[in-house]
Every structure is written in C-alpha cells, then in structure tokens.
Design a protein around this motif. Structure first.
Motif, mmCIF file in Angstrom:
data_model
loop_
_atom_site.group_PDB
_atom_site.id
_atom_site.type_symbol
_atom_site.label_atom_id
_atom_site.label_comp_id
_atom_site.label_asym_id
_atom_site.label_seq_id
_atom_site.Cartn_x
_atom_site.Cartn_y
_atom_site.Cartn_z
ATOM 1 N N LEU A 1 -0.358 3.340 20.893
ATOM 2 C CA LEU A 1 0.746 3.282 19.941
ATOM 3 C C LEU A 1 0.648 1.991 19.151
ATOM 4 O O LEU A 1 0.294 0.937 19.687
ATOM 5 N N GLY A 2 0.950 2.088 17.873
ATOM 6 C CA GLY A 2 0.894 0.908 17.020
ATOM 7 C C GLY A 2 1.752 1.093 15.793
ATOM 8 O O GLY A 2 2.748 1.812 15.804
ATOM 9 N N ALA A 3 1.361 0.435 14.710
ATOM 10 C CA ALA A 3 2.119 0.488 13.463
ATOM 11 C C ALA A 3 1.155 0.494 12.292
ATOM 12 O O ALA A 3 0.012 0.030 12.395
ATOM 13 N N GLY A 4 1.620 1.024 11.171
ATOM 14 C CA GLY A 4 0.783 1.085 9.984
ATOM 15 C C GLY A 4 1.610 1.039 8.717
ATOM 16 O O GLY A 4 2.831 1.215 8.727
ATOM 17 N N VAL A 5 0.927 0.800 7.611
ATOM 18 C CA VAL A 5 1.539 0.773 6.285
ATOM 19 C C VAL A 5 0.740 1.697 5.378
ATOM 20 O O VAL A 5 -0.493 1.622 5.327
ATOM 21 N N LEU A 6 1.441 2.597 4.687
ATOM 22 C CA LEU A 6 0.834 3.539 3.748
ATOM 23 C C LEU A 6 1.441 3.360 2.364
ATOM 24 O O LEU A 6 2.656 3.171 2.234
ATOM 25 N N ARG A 7 0.595 3.444 1.363
ATOM 26 C CA ARG A 7 1.066 3.498 -0.018
ATOM 27 C C ARG A 7 0.562 4.803 -0.608
ATOM 28 O O ARG A 7 -0.650 4.978 -0.821
ATOM 29 N N LEU A 8 1.489 5.766 -0.864
ATOM 30 C CA LEU A 8 1.125 7.103 -1.317
ATOM 31 C C LEU A 8 1.907 7.472 -2.565
ATOM 32 O O LEU A 8 3.071 7.083 -2.706
ATOM 33 N N PRO A 9 1.308 8.248 -3.484
ATOM 34 C CA PRO A 9 2.098 8.798 -4.587
ATOM 35 C C PRO A 9 3.106 9.809 -4.041
ATOM 36 O O PRO A 9 2.912 10.372 -2.966
ATOM 37 N N HIS A 10 4.175 10.057 -4.786
ATOM 38 C CA HIS A 10 5.166 11.042 -4.342
ATOM 39 C C HIS A 10 4.527 12.415 -4.192
ATOM 40 O O HIS A 10 4.879 13.184 -3.306
ATOM 41 N N TYR A 11 3.585 12.730 -5.071
ATOM 42 C CA TYR A 11 2.779 13.945 -4.983
ATOM 43 C C TYR A 11 1.597 13.739 -5.921
ATOM 44 O O TYR A 11 1.603 12.824 -6.758
ATOM 45 N N ARG A 12 0.566 14.543 -5.796
ATOM 46 C CA ARG A 12 -0.588 14.411 -6.687
ATOM 47 C C ARG A 12 -0.142 14.717 -8.120
ATOM 48 O O ARG A 12 0.378 15.768 -8.410
ATOM 49 N N GLY A 13 -0.346 13.740 -8.996
ATOM 50 C CA GLY A 13 0.095 13.876 -10.377
ATOM 51 C C GLY A 13 1.345 13.082 -10.690
ATOM 52 O O GLY A 13 1.724 12.942 -11.860
ATOM 53 N N SER A 14 1.997 12.526 -9.676
ATOM 54 C CA SER A 14 3.178 11.704 -9.904
ATOM 55 C C SER A 14 2.769 10.307 -10.361
ATOM 56 O O SER A 14 1.729 9.789 -9.961
ATOM 57 N N ASP A 15 3.619 9.693 -11.194
ATOM 58 C CA ASP A 15 3.379 8.306 -11.599
ATOM 59 C C ASP A 15 4.206 7.334 -10.772
ATOM 60 O O ASP A 15 4.298 6.150 -11.107
ATOM 61 N N GLN A 16 4.815 7.833 -9.683
ATOM 62 C CA GLN A 16 5.576 6.974 -8.784
ATOM 63 C C GLN A 16 5.003 7.069 -7.372
ATOM 64 O O GLN A 16 4.504 8.125 -6.956
ATOM 65 N N SER A 17 5.079 5.963 -6.655
ATOM 66 C CA SER A 17 4.539 5.893 -5.297
ATOM 67 C C SER A 17 5.614 5.393 -4.345
ATOM 68 O O SER A 17 6.652 4.883 -4.762
ATOM 69 N N HIS A 18 5.319 5.538 -3.053
ATOM 70 C CA HIS A 18 6.247 5.080 -2.023
ATOM 71 C C HIS A 18 5.458 4.372 -0.929
ATOM 72 O O HIS A 18 4.347 4.777 -0.596
ATOM 73 N N THR A 19 6.019 3.310 -0.397
ATOM 74 C CA THR A 19 5.398 2.587 0.710
ATOM 75 C C THR A 19 6.090 2.975 2.008
ATOM 76 O O THR A 19 7.321 2.910 2.107
ATOM 77 N N TRP A 20 5.287 3.386 2.991
ATOM 78 C CA TRP A 20 5.808 3.800 4.300
ATOM 79 C C TRP A 20 5.375 2.784 5.354
ATOM 80 O O TRP A 20 4.196 2.430 5.432
#
Length: 271
Positions: free
Chosen positions: A33-52
C-alpha cells in the motif's frame, strides 16, 4: 466523491504496473500500500485536467489462470510460448460536468470499467526485453446512477518491456477505436443539452486517435516506485467535430510509491 476515489484507485495499479517476470522463483502473491499523484484530462479531448492524490494498492498475483502483474489484472485462458489469450480489465475515473466548462449542464460522466478479451502475440524476446502485439477489445460498463453498458473500445498496440539495470521500462504505441454508443457518451450533445457555443451533435463510431505511453518502475527491498507519461492524440478521430472536443492532444502523468508488507511463502516458477 467516494465513487470518484474508488474508480481512480482502480486505475492506478493498472497504469503503474508491477515488475517484469524473472526467471527465478517468486512469491505467488504480494501485497502493499502506498500513495500516488495523477494528472489526467477530464476526458480525451478535454482542455481541462484534474490532479488526483490517491491511495495506491500494490497487488501482484502469479497464478496459473488469474494474474495481476505488469500487464494488468486478467484471467489467462490460453498461454503458449508466443500466443496468449486472456480476459483483461481496465478502468477510468468519472468527470463531474459542473467542473468542466464544455460539459456544464450535461450529465456527469460515470466511472468506467472495461472488460473483454485480449490476444497477445510475442513478436520477439531477449534476455532483458520482450516485444508484444496486443489486441484487446473491451466492453465499457458505467458505474453508479448513470451506469450500464456504454459501448465497445479496441486498442491494438505494440508493447515493449525492458529490464535496464533494475529498472522495469514499458513502452507502448496504440491506436484507439470506439463504437457509436461509446462516443455518444463522451462526445454527443442532445438537442436538450444544446446551448450557444455547444450545438447538438451525434457522433458516429470508428477511429479515435491513439496514444504513446512510457512507464518505469523499480523494486528496492520492500519498496516499489513507479511512474508513467502518456501522450494522447485525437488525429483522425471520427468525432473531431464535436463541440466537446476542445483539445486534440494532451499529456497525462503519474508517480507512485508503495510499501510491500506481505508476500506468500509459496514460490512459483516464472519462464
């Protein structure tokens, strides 16, 4: 929010994959078990992203039929020296439309789980490398109130696995194809959802661009570290005229670390 965390937690261990198989015996299973950080677009083709920022379960299982390793979670139905046939699994997180300018006022995009057959042919291999041609075709299933069958996705790809002085490196080049039902979920705009700047649009099925993916990981004693970088392109996609396509190329990135705290006493041989 709970469903969001669950869906994204499923995504991480599939993307930040476990190490390549070794020739020497290894534990049947390992847990961490650990932790991670993701930076993903809202969907393919979106110009906005979200950090998880997410918990990262580290799960490896090396059974004869059920496996969870670098190639994801799957059930092996046929395995030969060159040809494998299995059932594979993938997942993607949801998007709340109130957080996305292009989709504001539309239904939320649900978390998606994809399940389907995969044929993998080993094109070539050496001591520290393996090149596979993979042909996965998966049914997309939405979870939650907007759940149910959402269509089909195919991602034929070339995948190169390398062992570089203890670092496990995976490189993949994939094309993407999606049927009309899947594209309707992400890129369709009904007459009721049309507003100035977002006209009604009904996509067809077909080509959906492709992506290049690079992933690295390393096991150091009881610790595992990994990361990935993915470049997506919608060039040639059948739905490029959708008003929900705001960007034709984008990057995704993620890093994670896990502590492996348990392993099976039983050892299994790896060819």
């Amino acid at each position: 929010m709970k469903k969001t965390v669950i869906a994204a937690t499923v995504l991480l261990p599939l993307v930040l994959a476990a190490p390549l198989a070794h020739a020497e015996p290894q534990p049947l299973w390992e847990l961490g078990l650990g932790a991670g950080v993701l930076r993903l677009p809202h969907y393919r083709g979106s110009d906005q992203s979200h950090t998880w920022v997410l918990p990262v379960p580290y799960v490896v299982y090396r059974g004869e039929i059920f496996k969870a390793d670098r190639e994801g979670a799957r059930a092996v139905l046929l395995e030969t020296d060159r040809l494998d046939f299995d059932l594979s699994l993938a997942a993607s997180p949801p998007t709340r439309s109130k957080d996305n300018e292009a989709r504001r006022g539309m239904e939320d995009l649900p978390p998606i789980v994809e399940l389907g057959p995969n044929v993998s042919w080993t094109v070539g291999r050496g001591k520290d490398w393996k090149l596979d041609l993979r042909l996965p075709v998966r049914a997309a299933l939405g979870l939650g109130s907007n759940g149910g069958f959402k269509g089909w996705v195919a991602t034929p790809q070339l995948n190169l696995d390398l062992d570089l002085r203890g670092w496990r490196v995976g490189l993949a080049a994939a094309a993407v194809a999606q049927d009309q039902r899947y594209n309707e979920l992400f890129y369709g705009v009904s007459a009721a959802e049309a507003v100035p700047g977002r006209p009604a649009y009904r996509p067809g099925g077909g080509a959906a661009g492709g992506y290049l993916l690079g992933a690295v990981s390393r096991r150091v004693d009881d610790w595992w570290i990994g990361g990935f970088l993915r470049w997506d392109s919608l060039r040639g996609a059948s739905f490029l005229d959708s008003p929900l396509v705001r960007q034709r190329e984008h990057w995704s990135v993620g890093v994670a670390v896990s502590w492996v705290f348990a392993a099976s006493d039983r050892q299994v041989d790896r060819d």
